[in-house]
Design a protein around this motif. Structure first.
Motif, PDB file in Angstrom:
ATOM      1  N   SER A   1     -15.517  13.049   1.257  1.00 45.49           N
ATOM      2  CA  SER A   1     -14.205  12.432   1.285  1.00 45.49           C
ATOM      3  C   SER A   1     -13.548  11.450   0.810  1.00 45.49           C
ATOM      4  O   SER A   1     -13.683  11.305   2.138  1.00 45.49           O
ATOM      5  N   VAL A   2     -13.424  10.775   0.210  1.00 45.48           N
ATOM      6  CA  VAL A   2     -12.959   8.910   0.696  1.00 45.48           C
ATOM      7  C   VAL A   2     -11.005   9.037   0.433  1.00 45.48           C
ATOM      8  O   VAL A   2     -10.289   8.458  -0.549  1.00 45.48           O
ATOM      9  N   ASP A   3     -10.039  10.229   0.381  1.00 46.37           N
ATOM     10  CA  ASP A   3      -9.066  10.121   0.538  1.00 46.37           C
ATOM     11  C   ASP A   3      -8.181   9.321   1.159  1.00 46.37           C
ATOM     12  O   ASP A   3      -7.132   8.579   1.448  1.00 46.37           O
ATOM     13  N   LEU A   4      -8.783   9.114   2.632  1.00 43.39           N
ATOM     14  CA  LEU A   4      -8.277   8.532   3.673  1.00 43.39           C
ATOM     15  C   LEU A   4      -8.409   7.179   3.280  1.00 43.39           C
ATOM     16  O   LEU A   4      -7.757   6.304   4.103  1.00 43.39           O
ATOM     17  N   ARG A   5      -9.435   6.406   2.191  1.00 43.24           N
ATOM     18  CA  ARG A   5      -9.591   4.514   2.179  1.00 43.24           C
ATOM     19  C   ARG A   5      -9.421   4.867   0.517  1.00 43.24           C
ATOM     20  O   ARG A   5      -8.747   4.104   0.398  1.00 43.24           O
ATOM     21  N   ASP A   6     -10.225   4.813  -0.401  1.00 43.65           N
ATOM     22  CA  ASP A   6      -9.950   5.233  -1.504  1.00 43.65           C
ATOM     23  C   ASP A   6      -8.924   5.454  -1.773  1.00 43.65           C
ATOM     24  O   ASP A   6      -7.458   4.975  -2.533  1.00 43.65           O
ATOM     25  N   GLY A   7      -8.510   6.311  -1.785  1.00 38.89           N
ATOM     26  CA  GLY A   7      -7.788   6.998  -2.415  1.00 38.89           C
ATOM     27  C   GLY A   7      -5.810   7.055  -1.190  1.00 38.89           C
ATOM     28  O   GLY A   7      -5.240   6.721  -2.410  1.00 38.89           O
ATOM     29  N   ASN A   8      -5.417   6.739  -0.017  1.00 41.22           N
ATOM     30  CA  ASN A   8      -5.123   5.869   0.317  1.00 41.22           C
ATOM     31  C   ASN A   8      -5.010   4.459   0.059  1.00 41.22           C
ATOM     32  O   ASN A   8      -3.629   4.502  -0.637  1.00 41.22           O
ATOM     33  N   GLN A   9      -5.502   3.190  -0.535  1.00 40.12           N
ATOM     34  CA  GLN A   9      -5.355   2.451  -1.009  1.00 40.12           C
ATOM     35  C   GLN A   9      -5.015   2.791  -2.190  1.00 40.12           C
ATOM     36  O   GLN A   9      -4.019   1.512  -2.861  1.00 40.12           O
ATOM     37  N   ALA A  10      -4.790   4.310  -3.165  1.00 41.95           N
ATOM     38  CA  ALA A  10      -4.245   3.534  -4.375  1.00 41.95           C
ATOM     39  C   ALA A  10      -2.668   4.349  -4.167  1.00 41.95           C
ATOM     40  O   ALA A  10      -2.405   4.442  -5.215  1.00 41.95           O
ATOM     41  N   LEU A  11      -1.970   4.489  -3.245  1.00 43.37           N
ATOM     42  CA  LEU A  11      -0.552   5.232  -2.725  1.00 43.37           C
ATOM     43  C   LEU A  11       0.329   3.862  -2.661  1.00 43.37           C
ATOM     44  O   LEU A  11      -0.247   2.607  -1.969  1.00 43.37           O
ATOM     45  N   PRO A  12       1.317   4.601  -3.553  1.00 40.68           N
ATOM     46  CA  PRO A  12       2.152   3.033  -3.424  1.00 40.68           C
ATOM     47  C   PRO A  12       2.755   3.242  -2.023  1.00 40.68           C
ATOM     48  O   PRO A  12       3.051   2.206  -2.056  1.00 40.68           O
ATOM     49  N   ILE A  13       3.053   3.619  -1.242  1.00 40.22           N
ATOM     50  CA  ILE A  13       3.527   3.438  -0.007  1.00 40.22           C
ATOM     51  C   ILE A  13       1.987   3.995   0.700  1.00 40.22           C
ATOM     52  O   ILE A  13       1.675   5.486   0.904  1.00 40.22           O
ATOM     53  N   PRO A  14       1.347   3.925   1.425  1.00 40.72           N
ATOM     54  CA  PRO A  14       0.250   3.987   2.385  1.00 40.72           C
ATOM     55  C   PRO A  14       0.291   5.154   2.793  1.00 40.72           C
ATOM     56  O   PRO A  14       1.483   4.204   3.664  1.00 40.72           O
ATOM     57  N   MET A  15      -0.332   5.786   3.505  1.00 35.49           N
ATOM     58  CA  MET A  15      -0.429   6.345   4.996  1.00 35.49           C
ATOM     59  C   MET A  15      -0.361   6.405   5.695  1.00 35.49           C
ATOM     60  O   MET A  15      -0.767   4.865   6.335  1.00 35.49           O
ATOM     61  N   SER A  16       0.802   6.061   7.277  1.00 35.88           N
ATOM     62  CA  SER A  16       0.875   5.920   8.287  1.00 35.88           C
ATOM     63  C   SER A  16      -0.456   6.373   9.039  1.00 35.88           C
ATOM     64  O   SER A  16      -0.759   7.396   8.452  1.00 35.88           O
ATOM     65  N   VAL A  17      -0.022   5.945  10.071  1.00 36.13           N
ATOM     66  CA  VAL A  17      -1.907   6.385  11.168  1.00 36.13           C
ATOM     67  C   VAL A  17      -1.863   8.514  11.258  1.00 36.13           C
ATOM     68  O   VAL A  17      -2.150   8.932  11.494  1.00 36.13           O
TER      69      VAL A  17
END
Length: 567
Positions: A43-59
């Motif tokens: 899974s690359v949700d936490l990196r590739d997916g996260n960088q594509a979010l308008p508001i990146p995920m918090s910790v």
């Protein structure tokens, strides 16, 4: 400020774009292959997916997503780009320092082939039991020419120097089992022989073995061709790679042409063993490959994907909470409407298929329009068929039975289906199941004009010759006037029909009668359906009562009332 000139799409000969050149592989083998086992999933949700979010995920959101990915069954999770930001670094450290990484899960971190970034990445990994260090640099002719202004040897030099440094630093973390992953970014746009050259240069530095393999990740960073060409690239690469048994070939497909899933499927058929992707396809531009779709596609072909999507809606809730992205209503498997049929012919086929499935001795799933059993992924049958103006009698009948336990006779499907279709046409919107029952109630159960039952009794008459008859006495309100009627017949219904006819209250004959129970225990209700032939035509009546005899008598009057209403 400059004004933008409008450019229209070219017509006829399109000279602005050129088709992607195919690979010369006349003896390709992948078209005859099948996927028979799940790949290694990352899974690359936490990196590739996260960088594509308008508001990146918090910790905290990343921690919740990490726990979800572990629960689903991912054994490799790319947790971030620790050298890119303090948030990414802190998240990696927190996973390690708080012992949040299960013993059978390997974290993966991404880093560009730059010296200072590699040092920072290794700082983030201190204390981890296992880690995949994912290093990349772009290799395509387009990137070499436009972005870097470098030739091929210089691009190879970037990759080799980065891997040499990683190899040196790996020895400084003796407690951490380091696996190297190298990505020639923009692989699908790179000349295939150069992609092989740079990967083999990396392999020569790292010196992997069959027991300690390197991961060579071959991405469609931007999807530029049909999936078959990507499959040819993967097969060509796998055939020509030296010491193939020392490498795991990994796929990382994007969805610019809308075929990311197909590209990954064909890439696996072509020899790859590993897939990187995200839940529901989140990622740059049109997204990464959707691992949910890819995995469940395998499942529908009889392959255990090794990932657990038994409660897809719970997964969806966490995903939407953490990413702030909605899962579209038509998203494969997870979308609200993907197991819903509005079309009448589809509804009829599903209804018949579900009935056949219930009585089949085979465990094989075989229902038209449903490639997967919704229950396998925690979805409900209740939403399979929904009603609008496009719906048919089969869908209406299915919902009446599945939602309310009412088993309408087949001949009644057409009659009630017309009632609902007229309602849907008038409304111009979907008919909810509660509204469906309300329409049934109004059409059949609640009609009391002109006939309403006040009382009914029956008793068995035994003649001298031993034969039996049923005598009924009924009080029926007709247009507000109570009438007492009686007659004999071979059963309560027959006697009641005779009483109505003989007292000139109605002229009709009974065609069919069916009944069944709804509910259990003290809540059990009897449901009766009567089909009548009158001078106005054929009509159904229906009624519910705790007493089956009373339900059948009320059903007769329901049919008569409907015949009067439609006369």
């Amino acid at each position: 400020m400059s004004t933008q000139t409008r450019v229209n799409m070219q017509k006829g000969i399109v000279s602005k774009y050129r088709p992607f050149a195919p690979i010369n592989l006349p003896d390709r083998q992948w078209p005859s292959k099948m996927i028979t086992a799940a790949p290694i999933w990352c899974s690359v949700d936490l990196r590739d997916g996260n960088q594509a979010l308008p508001i990146p995920m918090s910790v905290e959101e990343k921690l919740e997503m990490f726990d979800l990915l572990v629960k689903i069954g991912f054994k490799e999770i790319e947790v971030g780009f620790p050298s890119a930001s303090q948030t990414e670094y802190d998240f990696t450290r927190r996973l390690i320092e708080e012992n949040r990484i299960p013993h059978d899960v390997t974290i993966q971190v991404l880093v560009q082939a730059k010296e200072e970034l590699i040092y920072r990445t290794f700082e983030s990994l201190r204390g981890a039991k296992r880690a995949i260090v994912h290093i990349y640099n772009s290799t395509s002719e387009q990137q070499r020419r436009i972005v870097f202004g470098l030739d091929k040897p210089a691009i190879v030099g970037i990759a080799v120097r980065g891997v040499q440094l990683i190899k040196e630093l790996a020895s400084t973390l003796p407690e951490t089992d380091i696996t190297l992953q190298y990505s020639p970014e923009s692989f699908s746009l790179t000349e295939i022989d150069f992609a092989l050259e740079i990967c083999e240069a990396v392999v020569d530095v790292w010196q992997p073995t069959p027991e300690k393999k390197i991961i060579l990740n071959l991405p469609t960073t931007v999807e530029v061709s049909t999936p078959n060409i990507y499959a040819d690239q993967i097969e060509w690469f796998c055939r020509h790679l030296r010491n193939r048994d020392t490498a795991i070939v990994s796929l990382h497909t994007h969805n610019d042409r809308g075929t990311g899933v197909a590209s990954s499927e064909l890439g696996l058929m072509a020899g790859a063993e590993r897939v990187e992707g995200t839940l529901f396809g989140n990622g740059e531009r049109t997204g990464n490959v959707d691992i949910v779709t890819l995995a469940l596609n395998m499942y529908t072909q009889g392959v255990d994907p090794g990932l657990d999507f038994s409660d897809i809606q719970a997964i969806q809730r966490v995903y939407e909470k953490c990413t702030r992205l909605p899962v579209p209503m038509r998203q494969p498997y997870a979308g609200e409407l993907v197991f819903t049929a509005f079309s009448g012919s589809h509804q009829d086929a599903i209804n018949k298929g579900m009935n056949a499935q219930e009585t089949s001795s085979s465990e094989l799933w075989d229902v038209p329009y449903l490639p997967i059993d919704p229950k396998d992924i925690g979805r409900s049958y209740e939403a399979i068929i929904r009603i609008n103006s496009q719906s048919g009698k089969g869908g209406v009948a299915y919902l009446m039975e599945s939602e309310f336990g009412l088993q309408l006779p087949k001949a009644m499907h057409i009659e009630f289906g017309k009632v609902i279709k007229q309602l849907a046409d008038t409304r111009g919107s979907e008919i909810l199941s509660t509204e469906l029952f309300a329409a049934f109630e109004n059409e059949y159960l609640a009609r009391t004009i002109p006939f309403a039952l006040q009382a009914f009794e029956s008793r068995t008459m035994v003649h001298d010759d031993g034969s039996k008859e049923i005598e009924c006495v009924a009080c029926v309100e007709v247009d507000g006037v109570t009438r007492e009627i009686r007659a004999r017949g071979n059963g309560p219904i027959d006697a009641f029909v005779r009483a109505l006819n003989e007292h000139d209250l109605a002229s009709f004959k009974l065609l069919t009668y069916t009944e069944h129970a709804v509910g259990q225990g003290a809540e059990t209700q009897a449901v009766a359906y009567i089909q009548l032939q009158t001078v106005s035509g054929t009509f159904f009546g229906a009624a519910m009562d705790s007493n089956i005899e009373i339900a059948s008598i009320k059903a007769v009057l329901s049919g008569l009332n409907r015949s009067q209403a439609y006369a």
